[in-house]
Design a protein around this motif. Structure first.
Motif, PDB file in Angstrom:
ATOM      1  N   ARG A 100       0.807  -1.216   0.000  1.00 47.13           N
ATOM      2  CA  ARG A 100       0.000   0.000   0.000  1.00 47.13           C
ATOM      3  C   ARG A 100       0.843   1.270   0.000  1.00 47.13           C
ATOM      4  O   ARG A 100       0.301   2.374  -0.153  1.00 47.13           O
ATOM      5  CB  ARG A 100      -0.900   0.031   1.246  1.00 47.13           C
ATOM      6  N   THR A 104      -5.442   6.819   7.554  1.00 42.32           N
ATOM      7  CA  THR A 104      -6.697   6.666   6.817  1.00 42.32           C
ATOM      8  C   THR A 104      -6.589   5.640   5.689  1.00 42.32           C
ATOM      9  O   THR A 104      -7.466   5.555   4.831  1.00 42.32           O
ATOM     10  CB  THR A 104      -7.159   8.015   6.233  1.00 42.32           C
ATOM     11  N   SER A 105      -5.537   4.849   5.701  1.00 45.94           N
ATOM     12  CA  SER A 105      -5.356   3.846   4.640  1.00 45.94           C
ATOM     13  C   SER A 105      -5.999   2.510   4.997  1.00 45.94           C
ATOM     14  O   SER A 105      -6.060   1.612   4.173  1.00 45.94           O
ATOM     15  CB  SER A 105      -3.863   3.624   4.371  1.00 45.94           C
ATOM     16  N   ILE A 106      -6.482   2.381   6.236  1.00 44.78           N
ATOM     17  CA  ILE A 106      -7.120   1.140   6.659  1.00 44.78           C
ATOM     18  C   ILE A 106      -8.643   1.265   6.529  1.00 44.78           C
ATOM     19  O   ILE A 106      -9.168   2.365   6.349  1.00 44.78           O
ATOM     20  CB  ILE A 106      -6.755   0.789   8.108  1.00 44.78           C
ATOM     21  N   THR A 107      -9.342   0.149   6.600  1.00 44.35           N
ATOM     22  CA  THR A 107     -10.804   0.164   6.627  1.00 44.35           C
ATOM     23  C   THR A 107     -11.238  -0.155   8.048  1.00 44.35           C
ATOM     24  O   THR A 107     -11.166  -1.311   8.481  1.00 44.35           O
ATOM     25  CB  THR A 107     -11.392  -0.877   5.658  1.00 44.35           C
ATOM     26  N   GLU A 149     -13.332  -0.815  11.560  1.00 40.38           N
ATOM     27  CA  GLU A 149     -14.612  -1.268  12.091  1.00 40.38           C
ATOM     28  C   GLU A 149     -15.119  -0.265  13.120  1.00 40.38           C
ATOM     29  O   GLU A 149     -16.305   0.054  13.157  1.00 40.38           O
ATOM     30  CB  GLU A 149     -14.460  -2.654  12.724  1.00 40.38           C
ATOM     31  N   ARG A 202     -10.994  12.553   1.813  1.00 45.64           N
ATOM     32  CA  ARG A 202     -10.476  11.254   2.231  1.00 45.64           C
ATOM     33  C   ARG A 202     -11.084  10.840   3.567  1.00 45.64           C
ATOM     34  O   ARG A 202     -11.462   9.687   3.768  1.00 45.64           O
ATOM     35  CB  ARG A 202      -8.946  11.323   2.337  1.00 45.64           C
ATOM     36  N   SER A 260     -14.763   9.644   3.246  1.00 42.07           N
ATOM     37  CA  SER A 260     -14.831   8.255   2.789  1.00 42.07           C
ATOM     38  C   SER A 260     -14.436   7.298   3.903  1.00 42.07           C
ATOM     39  O   SER A 260     -15.067   6.248   4.098  1.00 42.07           O
ATOM     40  CB  SER A 260     -13.912   8.072   1.579  1.00 42.07           C
ATOM     41  N   PHE A 261     -13.397   7.673   4.646  1.00 38.57           N
ATOM     42  CA  PHE A 261     -12.892   6.863   5.753  1.00 38.57           C
ATOM     43  C   PHE A 261     -13.978   6.672   6.809  1.00 38.57           C
ATOM     44  O   PHE A 261     -14.232   5.559   7.278  1.00 38.57           O
ATOM     45  CB  PHE A 261     -11.678   7.590   6.328  1.00 38.57           C
ATOM     46  N   GLU A 287     -16.959   4.335   5.882  1.00 35.59           N
ATOM     47  CA  GLU A 287     -16.705   2.898   5.905  1.00 35.59           C
ATOM     48  C   GLU A 287     -16.694   2.323   7.317  1.00 35.59           C
ATOM     49  O   GLU A 287     -16.703   1.103   7.489  1.00 35.59           O
ATOM     50  CB  GLU A 287     -15.361   2.608   5.227  1.00 35.59           C
ATOM     51  N   ALA A 288     -16.659   3.169   8.330  1.00 36.96           N
ATOM     52  CA  ALA A 288     -16.580   2.691   9.713  1.00 36.96           C
ATOM     53  C   ALA A 288     -17.906   2.104  10.164  1.00 36.96           C
ATOM     54  O   ALA A 288     -18.978   2.645   9.877  1.00 36.96           O
ATOM     55  CB  ALA A 288     -16.180   3.839  10.641  1.00 36.96           C
TER      56      ALA A 288
END
Length: 254
Positions: A134, A169-172, A174, A196, A199-200, A203-204
């Motif tokens: 990544r 912020t490169s992870i998804t 939970e 960014r 979007s981050f 997804e949480a």
């Protein structure tokens, strides 16, 4: 499914070598609403940052923490992140946690930007192979160009934040925990960072944000948790809790 449960949680923060009659103690008492307790037989005192708090946060919730400085908002986030251990009570967290505070933690000033992407990524739970795959994408998103080959100590504060922000912020996530005051440098990058971050956040599975900004809270959150002197004052629909909090600020003292 992401979830956080706090059951009768209290957090005491020790203050060493403070006389119960000292000026420092009086100042701390004023700031914390008198939640300072002397330790028997010594000059040591503790601040009760969180006082018997119970919460049940479930998947899909967007929680905004509301309250004055010293109300306990940042402490709650650090308990949820596993940084602070509760003095009493229990904490149960279901799901991986991404914490957007102290985002520069673990970065090496003598290492290059590229090397710090690897270090920060591994600290967040990536394997070395995962973060290496990544790293090019993350490096591009920083906008730092050739500076990525230079030591972090040569960066300005804004550049360092860009780098840490891009990795974080490169992870998804939970579970996403955000403390206010995340800076991202200049205006152009800040606009990019907002996109960014949007979007981050989207997804949480579960979001908890501490902020004094009503605009930010209204943008990201649907539920408000009003904290006062380490205790829960109110929890419910964000607009209702914000209205009650603001009414309390304008109410005459006494």
């Amino acid at each position: 499914m992401a979830a956080i449960t706090l059951q009768n949680v209290s957090v005491d923060i020790p203050i060493l070598d403070v006389s119960s009659r000292s000026l420092k103690n009086n100042v701390l008492a004023a700031v914390t609403g008198g939640q300072i307790k002397p330790t028997a037989g010594s000059k040591k005192v503790t601040i009760r940052a969180i006082d018997n708090l119970s919460l049940d946060l479930t998947h899909g919730m967007r929680i905004g923490l509301i309250g004055h400085n010293g109300a306990g908002k940042s402490t709650i986030l650090r308990v949820m992140a596993g940084i602070y251990e509760p003095t009493a009570g229990s904490v149960k967290v279901e799901g991986d946690v991404a914490a957007m505070f102290d985002i520069g933690f673990g970065m090496d000033p003598d290492a290059s930007g590229w090397e710090n992407i690897i270090l920060r990524g591994m600290l967040l739970g990536y394997s070395r192979k995962e973060i290496e795959l990544r790293s090019e994408e993350i490096g591009l998103s920083t906008g730092l160009g050739d500076f990525l080959s230079m030591p972090l100590r040569t960066y300005s504060a804004g550049m360092s934040t860009r780098l840490a922000f891009a990795v974080s912020t490169s992870i998804t996530p939970e579970i996403l925990l955000i403390d206010e005051g995340i800076g991202a440098g200049d205006a152009a990058f800040l606009q990019h960072a907002k996109e960014r971050l949007r979007s981050f956040i989207g997804e949480a599975g579960l979001l908890v944000v501490a902020s004094h900004s009503e605009e930010l809270l209204r943008q990201w959150c649907t539920t408000g948790l009003w904290m006062e002197h380490g205790r829960q004052r109110a929890i419910g629909p964000l607009d209702e809790v914000l209205t009650a909090y603001n009414d309390s600020l304008s109410a005459p003292a006494g």
